[in-house]
Design an enzyme around this catalytic site. Structure first.
Site, PDB file in Angstrom:
ATOM      1  CE  LYS A 136     -17.311   9.404   8.086  1.00 20.09           C
ATOM      2  NZ  LYS A 136     -18.526   9.775   8.438  1.00 20.09           N
ATOM      3  CG  ASP A 176     -18.162   7.248  11.026  1.00 19.02           C
ATOM      4  OD1 ASP A 176     -19.064   7.912  10.791  1.00 19.02           O
ATOM      5  OD2 ASP A 176     -17.615   6.099  10.836  1.00 19.02           O
TER       6      ASP A 176
HETATM    7  P1  NDP Z   1     -19.422   3.248  17.402  1.00 17.61           P
HETATM    8  O1  NDP Z   1     -17.886   3.099  17.187  1.00 17.61           O
HETATM    9  O2  NDP Z   1     -19.970   4.073  18.303  1.00 17.61           O
HETATM   10  O3  NDP Z   1     -20.176   1.974  17.333  1.00 17.61           O
HETATM   11  C1  NDP Z   1     -20.112   1.282  16.261  1.00 17.61           C
HETATM   12  C2  NDP Z   1     -21.086  -0.035  16.429  1.00 17.61           C
HETATM   13  O4  NDP Z   1     -21.123  -0.986  15.345  1.00 17.61           O
HETATM   14  C3  NDP Z   1     -20.450  -1.133  17.753  1.00 17.61           C
HETATM   15  O5  NDP Z   1     -21.591  -1.724  18.173  1.00 17.61           O
HETATM   16  C4  NDP Z   1     -19.645  -1.848  16.870  1.00 17.61           C
HETATM   17  O6  NDP Z   1     -19.292  -3.363  17.560  1.00 17.61           O
HETATM   18  C5  NDP Z   1     -20.565  -2.427  15.671  1.00 17.61           C
HETATM   19  N1  NDP Z   1     -19.509  -2.528  14.157  1.00 17.61           N
HETATM   20  C6  NDP Z   1     -18.774  -1.811  13.849  1.00 17.61           C
HETATM   21  N2  NDP Z   1     -17.978  -2.584  12.817  1.00 17.61           N
HETATM   22  C7  NDP Z   1     -18.647  -3.545  12.586  1.00 17.61           C
HETATM   23  C8  NDP Z   1     -18.371  -4.563  11.786  1.00 17.61           C
HETATM   24  N3  NDP Z   1     -17.453  -4.582  10.973  1.00 17.61           N
HETATM   25  N4  NDP Z   1     -19.187  -5.608  11.907  1.00 17.61           N
HETATM   26  C9  NDP Z   1     -20.242  -5.697  12.993  1.00 17.61           C
HETATM   27  N5  NDP Z   1     -20.254  -4.622  13.948  1.00 17.61           N
HETATM   28  C10 NDP Z   1     -19.554  -3.665  13.625  1.00 17.61           C
HETATM   29  O7  NDP Z   1     -19.954   3.953  15.752  1.00 17.61           O
HETATM   30  P2  NDP Z   1     -21.075   4.881  15.620  1.00 17.61           P
HETATM   31  O8  NDP Z   1     -22.341   4.355  16.381  1.00 17.61           O
HETATM   32  O9  NDP Z   1     -20.677   6.127  15.760  1.00 17.61           O
HETATM   33  O10 NDP Z   1     -21.363   4.452  14.032  1.00 17.61           O
HETATM   34  C11 NDP Z   1     -22.131   3.585  13.705  1.00 17.61           C
HETATM   35  C12 NDP Z   1     -22.384   3.884  12.148  1.00 17.61           C
HETATM   36  O11 NDP Z   1     -23.255   4.945  11.971  1.00 17.61           O
HETATM   37  C13 NDP Z   1     -21.398   3.974  11.250  1.00 17.61           C
HETATM   38  O12 NDP Z   1     -21.714   3.426   9.940  1.00 17.61           O
HETATM   39  C14 NDP Z   1     -21.176   5.520  11.080  1.00 17.61           C
HETATM   40  O13 NDP Z   1     -20.467   5.841   9.991  1.00 17.61           O
HETATM   41  C15 NDP Z   1     -22.575   5.961  11.147  1.00 17.61           C
HETATM   42  N6  NDP Z   1     -22.862   7.320  11.521  1.00 17.61           N
HETATM   43  C16 NDP Z   1     -22.309   7.707  12.659  1.00 17.61           C
HETATM   44  C17 NDP Z   1     -22.663   9.081  13.005  1.00 17.61           C
HETATM   45  C18 NDP Z   1     -22.099   9.503  14.536  1.00 17.61           C
HETATM   46  O14 NDP Z   1     -22.482  10.765  14.684  1.00 17.61           O
HETATM   47  N7  NDP Z   1     -21.679   8.917  15.140  1.00 17.61           N
HETATM   48  C19 NDP Z   1     -23.193  10.008  12.118  1.00 17.61           C
HETATM   49  C20 NDP Z   1     -23.976   9.336  11.031  1.00 17.61           C
HETATM   50  C21 NDP Z   1     -23.563   7.906  10.795  1.00 17.61           C
HETATM   51  P3  NDP Z   1     -17.876  -3.607  18.455  1.00 17.61           P
HETATM   52  O15 NDP Z   1     -18.236  -2.835  19.633  1.00 17.61           O
HETATM   53  O16 NDP Z   1     -17.813  -4.900  18.412  1.00 17.61           O
HETATM   54  O17 NDP Z   1     -16.896  -2.849  17.577  1.00 17.61           O
HETATM   55  O1  2IT Z   2     -21.533   9.880   9.189  1.00 19.72           O
HETATM   56  C1  2IT Z   2     -21.603  11.406   9.634  1.00 19.72           C
HETATM   57  O2  2IT Z   2     -22.449  12.019   9.234  1.00 19.72           O
HETATM   58  C2  2IT Z   2     -20.750  11.506  10.891  1.00 19.72           C
HETATM   59  N1  2IT Z   2     -19.940  10.566  11.204  1.00 19.72           N
HETATM   60  C3  2IT Z   2     -20.954  12.946  11.575  1.00 19.72           C
HETATM   61  C4  2IT Z   2     -20.050  13.788  10.864  1.00 19.72           C
HETATM   62  C5  2IT Z   2     -20.135  14.963  11.726  1.00 19.72           C
HETATM   63  O3  2IT Z   2     -19.297  15.962  11.140  1.00 19.72           O
HETATM   64  O4  2IT Z   2     -20.808  15.170  12.497  1.00 19.72           O
END
Ligand code: NDP
Ligand code: 2IT
Length: 459
Positions: A136, A176
């Site tokens: 990461k 992420d």
């Molecule tokens: P994005 O940046 O696309 O979206 C994040 C969302 O969560 C936004 O709505 C944001 O609000 C909100 N958010 C972020 N931080 C906070 C906080 N501290 N308090 C409240 N709301 C918050 O991220 P992702 O959707 O990609 O990721 C979301 C989660 O999923 C994370 O935990 C990530 O590690 C996990 N994840 C992501 C993957 C991926 O493929 N993208 C894969 C597996 C897991 P705002 O717009 O106000 O910032």
């Molecule tokens: O938390 C996760 O699994 C991710 N942000 C995706 C990582 C990846 O290599 O696609």
């Protein structure tokens, strides 16, 4: 019976002793401690019963990252002011394959957060069955409110250093929090320019330049498929259920899309300002509008409530703190967003399953409360593995200089989520019918990484 209760006490003591040493070695890293404790508690009985794992000190080695790179990221604002951020790549464990895992750009990023994420990623990647180690990275940079040009300059500066440490057979980053299509494009552009090679060293690329179909959708879709499998296993399904979702980013949006497609009603979405409750549900049209609002216009979720009469916005709260009535909760925002106190209120309000789209969204006490209340918990390392799984498929497509069609990727995603689900059931079913998916995912992932580490000797 007597033997088993002795083993349980023994295991609890072993976990405490192990955690004491880990906390001492890694001071000031609460998120990392939390993630390790959750796994240690699940795998301790297995390790105690296995002399080979004990003498090889597998858990000690598995909780020490193979490498952490920390670097300066200087850049210029549109006004010509100089800014300095800190960048990291935590290459946690490469026993199963080249390091793989996302990059996070958010002001809360620090070493503890990235170590917890790297550790979780190692076990998650193992569960997919694809040959990927865990990593990461990211920076304490806040893209919010920055112009596209500022974000581009930051990404370019970040990549000028990161490129020394990545490569299609070394380490393959992706997105992420705060790293989406725009950032991946800028990062890839700079990498390609420096390397003078069109490499597959980053995934989550746009489909216009060799990204995989369905990578954007994969985490959210996979999470909902996993929820459907969990409910079906206990004799039910998602159709007709009320779903509460937190977040409105990549994971949340596509989770909402898939849940709706499977006949459920999504009643909440949120961002860091607060949450929107829409009792009529976010149908396909509304989800498209939220996508446009959050991803294209980079707006605030509050706007949605202003446009839909029955929808309400509550500032400073989340669907969990407000204990919105729902059958299934999908926390898809960030770590530790759902506390023990929230969990207790949600149980009273009737929640039956909690499936983690975000990484470690539930605090330890929340998991314990759900377990005690017989609420099904789908842990992140299993439920959100669809994203990294399709990243693995993107890597395979890039390595063979080809692109698959969407149906092929979708079929593979479903197969992988099924494979993860079945491993969780195998290792998480006790003597009763109830499946402990948390233990199942931890144990199944641990066994896979441990076997590879044992085979490779003391390295
Ligand atoms: P994005 O940046 O696309 O979206 C994040 C969302 O969560 C936004 O709505 C944001 O609000 C909100 N958010 C972020 N931080 C906070 C906080 N501290 N308090 C409240 N709301 C918050 O991220 P992702 O959707 O990609 O990721 C979301 C989660 O999923 C994370 O935990 C990530 O590690 C996990 N994840 C992501 C993957 C991926 O493929 N993208 C894969 C597996 C897991 P705002 O717009 O106000 O910032
Ligand atoms: O938390 C996760 O699994 C991710 N942000 C995706 C990582 C990846 O290599 O696609």
């Amino acid at each position: 019976m007597a033997k088993q209760s002795y083993t349980r006490r023994d295991a609890a003591r072993a976990v405490e002793a192990f955690m004491q040493r880990l906390v001492q070695r890694n001071p000031g890293e609460p998120e990392f401690h939390q993630a390790v404790r959750d796994v240690a508690a699940s795998v301790a009985p297995h390790i105690l019963a296995n002399e080979e794992l004990r003498s090889a000190r597998i858990l000690e080695r598995m909780t020490e990252p193979e490498r952490i790179v920390i670097f300066r990221v200087p850049w210029e604002t549109d006004d010509g002011e100089v800014r300095t951020n800190r960048g990291w790549r935590v290459q946690f464990n490469g026993a199963l394959g080249a390091y793989k895992g996302g990059l996070r750009f958010h002001p809360t990023v620090n070493q503890s957060v990235l170590k917890f994420l790297g550790f979780e990623q190692t076990l998650k990647n193992a569960l997919t069955g694809l040959p990927m180690g865990g990593a990461k990275g990211g920076a304490d940079f806040d893209p919010k409110g920055r112009s596209d040009r500022e974000v581009m300059r930051f990404c370019q500066s970040f990549m000028i250093e990161l490129r020394r440490h990545i490569g299609e057979d070394t380490d393959v980053p992706a997105g992420d929090i705060g790293v989406g299509d725009r950032e991946i494009g800028y990062l890839f552009g700079m990498l390609r320019r420096i390397e003078n090679r069109f490499t597959g060293a980053i995934t989550g690329k746009g489909e216009a330049y060799s990204g995989s179909p369905l990578r954007a959708e994969a985490t959210g879709y996979g999470c909902v498929l996993f929820a459907e499998m969990m409910l079906t296993e206990s004799g039910d399904g998602l159709r007709g259920k009320r779903i509460a979702i937190s977040g409105s980013g990549n994971v949340a949006l596509f989770a909402a899309e898939k849940a709706t497609e499977l006949g459920a009603t999504v009643v909440t979405m949120s961002d860091s300002d607060g949450f929107v409750h829409d009792p009529d549900g976010f149908d396909r049209d509304k989800i498209e509008r939220v996508k446009d609002l959050k991803q294209r216009r980079r707006g605030r979720i509050e706007e949605h409530a202003k446009k839909h009469r029955k929808a309400t916005f509550t500032r400073g709260e989340s669907p969990w703190s407000a204990a919105v009535e729902c059958d299934v909760a999908l926390p898809c925002a960030t770590q530790n967003e759902l506390s023990g106190a929230h969990a207790k209120r949600m149980i009273k309000a009737g929640v039956r399953a909690v499936v983690e789209g975000a990484n470690m969204p539930c605090e330890h006490d929340a998991i314990e409360a759900f377990r005690a209340g017989r609420v099904l918990v789908g842990p992140a390392k299993a439920a959100n593995a669809g994203g990294v799984a399709v990243s693995g498929l993107e890597r395979a497509q890039n390595a063979s200089h080809t692109l698959w069609d969407r149906d092929t990727v979708e079929r593979r995603l479903e197969e992988i989520m099924r494979h993860i689900h079945d491993q969780c059931v195998r290792d998480g079913r006790g003597r009763e019918k109830h499946v402990d998916y948390v233990r199942g995912a931890n144990l199944a992932g641990f066994k896979l990484v441990a076997a590879a580490m044992l085979a490779q000797g003391i390295v």
